[in-house]
Design an enzyme around this catalytic site. Structure first.
Site, short mmCIF file in Angstrom:
data_model
loop_
_atom_site.label_atom_id
_atom_site.label_comp_id
_atom_site.label_asym_id
_atom_site.label_seq_id
_atom_site.Cartn_x
_atom_site.Cartn_y
_atom_site.Cartn_z
N GLU A 182 0.83 -1.21 0.00
CA GLU A 182 0.00 0.00 0.00
C GLU A 182 0.86 1.26 0.00
OE1 GLU A 182 -3.15 0.17 -1.12
OE2 GLU A 182 -3.70 -1.18 0.50
N THR B 187 2.77 2.33 -2.27
CA THR B 187 4.10 2.10 -2.85
C THR B 187 4.07 2.30 -4.36
OG1 THR B 187 3.55 -0.24 -3.06
CG2 THR B 187 4.80 0.40 -1.10
N GLY C 272 -16.90 5.05 -3.29
CA GLY C 272 -16.52 5.60 -1.98
C GLY C 272 -16.09 4.55 -0.98
N LEU D 187 -12.86 0.64 -3.26
CA LEU D 187 -12.78 -0.58 -4.07
C LEU D 187 -12.58 -0.25 -5.55
CD1 LEU D 187 -15.59 -2.62 -2.24
CD2 LEU D 187 -13.12 -2.71 -1.86
N SER D 188 -12.17 0.97 -5.83
CA SER D 188 -11.80 1.40 -7.19
C SER D 188 -12.95 1.34 -8.19
CB SER D 188 -10.63 0.57 -7.71
OG SER D 188 -9.50 0.84 -6.96
N SER D 189 -14.08 1.90 -7.79
CA SER D 189 -15.19 1.96 -8.73
C SER D 189 -14.81 2.80 -9.95
CB SER D 189 -16.43 2.54 -8.05
OG SER D 189 -16.13 3.80 -7.49
N SER D 190 -14.01 3.82 -9.76
CA SER D 190 -13.65 4.66 -10.92
C SER D 190 -12.75 3.90 -11.88
CB SER D 190 -13.02 5.98 -10.47
OG SER D 190 -11.86 5.75 -9.71
N ASP E 159 -4.66 0.67 -9.39
CA ASP E 159 -6.07 0.29 -9.50
C ASP E 159 -6.47 -0.05 -10.94
OD1 ASP E 159 -5.89 1.07 -6.90
OD2 ASP E 159 -6.95 2.96 -7.18
N TYR F 211 -3.42 12.62 0.19
CA TYR F 211 -2.76 11.68 -0.73
C TYR F 211 -1.65 12.40 -1.49
CZ TYR F 211 -2.34 8.04 -4.32
OH TYR F 211 -1.87 7.07 -5.16
C1 GLA Z 1 -5.32 4.62 -4.11
C2 GLA Z 1 -4.62 4.95 -5.43
C3 GLA Z 1 -3.59 3.89 -5.80
C4 GLA Z 1 -2.66 3.60 -4.62
C5 GLA Z 1 -3.44 3.39 -3.34
C6 GLA Z 1 -2.56 3.24 -2.14
O1 GLA Z 1 -6.10 3.47 -4.27
O2 GLA Z 1 -5.57 5.05 -6.47
O3 GLA Z 1 -2.87 4.27 -6.93
O4 GLA Z 1 -1.72 4.62 -4.46
O5 GLA Z 1 -4.36 4.44 -3.10
O6 GLA Z 1 -1.82 2.07 -2.21
#
Ligand code: GLA
Length: 384
Positions: free
Chosen positions: A30, A32, A121, A124-127, A171, A223
């Site tokens: 995470e 990284t 939100g 879980l990377s919906s985008s 993601d 971030y």
């Molecule tokens: C989000 C970002 C990823 C990654 C993670 C942390 O999900 O979209 O690229 O940096 O945070 O590991």
């Protein structure tokens, strides 16, 4: 309503095809991916499905099952970053089309109907799911064959440059390139991926993801600040990326930094890369149990050294562990979103109930637990 039904109802014709792409959970590795590091995500069974057909009108039309409302229409000439549409849900679809067109791919008019079952939100990377499915679908109906890594690259450009979120490449790569029954070892420095078989069920274990319902937002500045800290540390230490700093070299590198906060940030990245390597070694040797401890160590490092956790994530992790999980950690960007826990299968119900009870006691919003399984990346949907 399914994407195909929505398409047919909206445009009064059948789509040329439909495509699907998943959300992701990161097992370990995470914060990284923007430091040239190692990550180990997998695709989950919650997916975004997109029904698509070309049109001759040089416009992109979009509808979404989750956002009822009239069809939105955008001229292909007018799609650009910074436009009002880039900041709406349609931005993820338009951004992918924009990235393909910018690279010289002849993407013409498209009618699109989206049905995304990836909760937004929740971390879980919906985008990324929407971007990958759009990149794949828009290319495919124009006869452009894109490799999974190309789908990932254009989708990342959509997110970074069109929507304007400064995320790393994890993601979109997971959504595009993952395969069922495996975690995806992504070396972000080399730009290479490898699927490593991962079958917790065969070891009597389950993966539970708990959405804390704390909305995380990558755009809120923390971030970007973490990224900036890593870049500053790279300059001071005099390396090309933090990936170069192994745990053996860490004491020397930290000596050079002479800054308490940067020290903790760099220590997280170096130890996290090592934890990914250790996890992969265990998986390759057919062992899963000891991974639990690495997951928990990862969480502590994110909590204390990288400082991207929050009270709800910490409570979920601590409660999972107390109730029988063999490892647990926040997953994704942090400041909210979800926790992943590795749990002996007979204890899943007990762990989930304990987390619900603990959240109630603390007056936190009701969390949402889900079992997840490593699933396929983006692909065409074959209809019978
Ligand atoms: C989000 C970002 C990823 C990654 C993670 C942390 O999900 O979209 O690229 O940096 O945070 O590991």
């Amino acid at each position: 309503m399914s994407a195909v039904d929505l398409f047919t109802t909206t445009y009064s014709r059948s789509p040329e095809g439909s495509y699907s792409a998943p959300g992701r959970v990161n097992l370990i590795g995470e914060h990284t991916d923007y430091s040239g590091g190692l990550v180990l995500p997998f695709a989950i069974d919650a997916r975004a499905t997109l029904a698509v057909a070309r049109n001759d009108d040089n416009v992109i039309r979009v509808v979404s099952a989750q956002r009822p409302g009239p069809v939105q229409t955008f001229s292909t000439q007018e799609i650009h970053p910074g436009s009002a549409a880039a900041q709406t849900w349609a931005g993820y679809l338009l951004g992918s089309v924009w990235a393909l067109r910018r690279a010289g791919h002849a993407i013409g008019g498209l009618d699109l109907a989206l049905d995304s079952q990836v909760p937004s939100g929740a971390g879980l990377s919906s985008s990324a799911a929407v971007e990958s499915v759009t990149t794949l679908a828009a290319g495919a109906v124009h006869g452009i064959h894109l490799t999974p890594m190309e789908v990932a690259r254009f989708s990342l450009q959509a997110e970074n440059e069109f929507v304007g979120v400064p995320c790393g490449p994890m993601d979109q790569t997971a959504s595009a390139a993952a395969t069922a029954g495996a975690v995806l070892l992504f070396d972000t420095r080399a730009g290479t991926v490898e699927n490593i078989p991962f079958d917790p069920a065969a070891h009597g274990l389950s993966l539970l993801v708990i959405d804390t319902r704390v909305a995380h937002s990558l755009a809120d500045g923390e971030y970007a600040r973490r990224r900036a800290s890593c870049e500053k540390a790279v300059d001071i230490i005099g390396v090309t990326s933090l990936r170069e700093i192994t745990v053996e070299e860490l004491p020397v590198a930290l000596d050079r930094l002479g800054d308490e906060i940067l020290t903790r940030r760099v220590r997280h990245v170096a130890t996290e890369n090592q934890r990914v390597t250790d996890t992969v070694d265990l998986l390759r040797s057919g062992t899963i149990g000891p991974i639990g401890e690495l997951l928990t160590e990862s969480h502590r490092s994110l909590q204390y050294d990288y400082e991207v956790s929050c009270p709800e994530l910490d409570l979920a992790v601590d409660t999972c562990l107390a109730a029988g999980a063999i490892g647990a950690r926040m997953t994704g960007g942090g400041f909210g979103g979800s926790v992943i826990a590795l749990i002996p299968s007979p204890l899943v119900g007990q762990v989930a109930r304990s987390v619900m009870a603990a959240f109630e006691t603390h007056g936190f919003a009701e969390p949402v637990p889900r079992l997840v399984n490593p699933s396929d990346g983006a692909h065409k949907v074959n209809h019978e």
